[in-house]
Design an enzyme around this catalytic site. Structure first.
Site: not given
Ligand code: GCB
Length: 652
Positions: A213, A457, A510, A546
């Site tokens: 990403d 990941e 997330y 994260e």
């Molecule tokens: C993740 C990734 C990261 C992305 C992020 C997102 O899990 O490791 O590279 O930018 O989520 O914002 O989706």
């Protein structure tokens, strides 16, 4: 007082170093060092940054440059060229979308005036070094191919002295062709997809697919330079540090090239210029009385203390005598991990930090000093004590800043987006092992680097992931037995094949964003379950590597809705409440995703890039930055030893 076990300790320490170096020799596939180029009384550096001639090979198969041997004459003679700054990504430099999204070979060229003495003196090595070029590079000097390198983000170099001495009257013309194509076996991996349906796509249409990403910026991203060493020279240095009571131990090993017999003397100098220890020979232990340890920012009133280790080599080859001097900054500290803690200098360390990207307007991933210094000021303003080099190795210049400022680093290799089962094959693994060799070789002496991350990941639940990660992690530990190794997971705790091999569990999640979007109320339950599951199964310390939410700066809503600054704030606060319970147990850190907004490919989930930054891409704070700042300074005040004047909010 010197401990009665001191002699034994030293012996054990020496044994450890001997073992370390023996193992290093056995597992590392690389046979030369990659010391950062530094000036000294025996070494000169000439930067080749600035404007280079540039052309993208727009031919259908992108191979015209090779077919017509563009490297044989000046690039301007074989077609049109434009100015291209180095270092910088080329993508955002012009108004041309074809260059922004270009896939294939681009050509850089520049003529260099080499100092006459370098050419005249056959006892001087002249080395051409590229800090990093993304992704595959081929280099020619005056039309002669001198080297090639597979992989962005890490340096490569080649000695060109004999070539430039062939005809000292011609200027030294350096040509570098760089190809950004990603395949199943590159790191990161990708695939090229040709679209042949002429009712839908124009002739020759193809795209680069990948599973990460961030924008696949390309070009020469870090400084290119020439530097000299004498013919007999210090090729590599490995230091491993330790301490006992107030005595510091710097175990070192120096490798030499260009001389069968060289004399080496090693001096350790403190910040005030005082010599605190000396030794002779290619390996040894320097003992530092009343040691000043290297401490992280906000953990100690004097963070980032560095000694300077001066290595002096003398050698003779019958005709001449050579002297080489190299000074390496050394921070004395230890790192270890228990089932619930991360220890630096035997004291618990809690990561309150950020994930970053090398990313900015216009420059893309090009090294830029104003940006680097601004980012360090912002991290310190936030009260961040650490960051992860998501998702690839950052410039050495950045790690040097970390060493000096005491910012702790989780050093990640470019193993991001390994999702296709074909990228777990032998060729991919072999390349991944070499990349780890290159990464450890480059970064092993940075006190700020406290852990290696071998991937982000990956599809860790796929059957081949077990062998792949077992091999990779064991290899990395053999390369460097002094640091823990991890990879960053987002997979299910019960099916993650690599988790048994990591030292620290790093989890990305997330909640209320990609899962249950808009439902902030799920965060406490789901985050608690996440931690309990991982700890319950593996009994290893956990970092939330994260978490976050996109916020378009200036968008507001109360009650919060997704993409507003308020929503981002509440996501953070909800995570923080759970961190505060779990950090009393086994959670050892939290790294926000992300420090700043960054560019990505275009897609329906991204509005001109990823907006999960707590700062905008131009480094202005969103509301979430203030939430994080309050928290990080509070954490620092609880856990660190700060002089009163740095205590938040007094420093404001
Ligand atoms: C993740 C990734 C990261 C992305 C992020 C997102 O899990 O490791 O590279 O930018 O989520 O914002 O989706």
């Amino acid at each position: 007082l010197v401990s009665p076990y001191y002699g034994l300790f030293i012996l054990l320490g020496m044994f450890r170093v001997v073992c370390l170096l023996a193992v290093f020799d056995a597992v590392c596939l690389l046979d030369t060092g990659m010391l950062f180029p530094r000036e000294s009384s025996s070494r000169e550096v000439k930067e080749l940054n600035g404007l280079w001639d540039f052309r993208a090979d727009q031919s259908p198969n992108r191979n015209q440059g090779f077919d017509r041997a563009w490297y044989k004459s000046r690039l301007a003679e074989t077609g049109p060229v434009i100015d291209m700054p180095v270092p910088a990504s080329y993508n955002d430099i012009t108004q041309d979308p074809a260059l922004r999204d270009f896939i294939g070979w681009v050509w850089y060229e520049r003529e260099v005036v080499v100092p006459a003495r370098w050419v005249a003196d056959g006892g001087t090595r002249v080395v051409l070094r590229v800090g990093s070029a993304h992704y595959y590079s081929v280099v020619w000097v005056n039309g002669v191919k001198v080297t090639e390198h597979d992989g962005g983000h890490l340096p490569f170099e080649v000695e060109i002295g004999s070539l430039i001495r062939k005809d000292p009257t011609v200027p030294c013309r350096i040509t570098i062709a760089v190809n950004n194509t990603l395949t199943l076996e590159t790191l990161p991996p990708g695939t090229i997809q040709h679209m042949d349906d002429r009712t839908k796509y124009p002739e020759g249409f193809f795209v680069q697919n990948f599973n990460f990403d961030f924008f696949n910026y390309a070009g020469i991203h870090r400084p290119v330079l020439l530097y000299t060493t004498p013919k007999a020279y210090v090729d590599d240095i490995t230091v491993v540090t330790d301490f006992l009571d107030n005595t510091g131990l710097v175990k070192y090993n120096v490798s030499v090239q260009g001389a069968a017999n060289a004399t080496l003397s090693v001096t350790l100098i403190d910040k005030d210029g005082r010599c605190v220890a000396t030794s002779n020979g290619p390996a040894g232990v320097l003992k530092v009385v009343d040691v000043k340890l290297w401490w992280p920012y906000l953990m100690h009133e004097n963070p980032g203390y560095l000694y300077s280790m001066e290595v002096r080599l003398t050698a003779a080859d019958g005709k001449s005598t050579f002297e080489d001097v190299y000074s390496l900054p050394v921070g004395i500290r230890t790192v270890s991990v228990t089932s619930t803690q991360f220890l630096i200098n035997n004291k618990p360390f809690y990561f309150h930090g950020v994930n970053k990207h090398e990313d900015s307007d216009i420059r893309g991933k090009g090294l830029d000093w104003p940006l680097i210094v601004k980012d360090f000021n912002l991290m310190k303003w936030l009260g961040a004590n650490s960051f992860r080099t998501s998702h690839y190795p950052y410039a050495e210049e950045i790690l040097q800043m970390c060493d000096r400022h005491g910012i702790v680093v989780i050093d990640e290799c470019p193993g991001v987006g390994i999702k296709d089962i074909r990228s777990f094959g032998k060729a991919s693994l072999t390349h991944h092992l070499v990349v780890m060799d290159e990464l450890v070789r480059r970064d092993k002496n940075h006190p700020s680097v406290v852990m290696w991350s071998v991937a982000n990941e990956p599809a860790a639940e796929m059957p081949p992931a077990e062998f792949y990660f077992k091999t990779l992690i064991q290899h990395t530990k053999a390369l460097d037995p002094t640091r823990p190794v991890t990879y960053i997971t987002a997979s299910n705790y019960a099916r993650d094949k690599g988790a048994p091999y990591v030292d620290v569990i790093c989890v990305n999640s997330y909640f209320s964003w990609y899962h249950d979007p808009g439902h902030l109320e799920v965060i406490p339950i789901q985050l608690n379950t996440q931690f309990e599951n991982w700890y319950g199964k593996y009994q290893k310390p956990i970092i939330q590597s994260e978490y976050g939410a996109d916020a378009v700066p200036g968008l507001h809503s109360d009650p919060p809705v997704m993409f507003t600054e308020e929503y981002q704030k509440v996501v953070l606060q909800s995570y923080h409440n759970v961190f505060d319970q779990k950090r009393k147990q086994y959670v050892i850190g939290e790294l926000i995703w992300n420090f700043a907004d960054f560019m990505t490919v275009q897609g329906i989930l991204r509005v001109v890039g990823n907006k999960k930054g707590v700062f905008t891409r131009q480094r202005q704070p969103k509301a979430a930055a203030f939430i994080l700042r309050e928290r990080y300074w509070r954490l620092a005040n609880e856990t660190g030893r700060l002089p009163p004047w740095t205590k938040y909010p007094c420093s404001l």
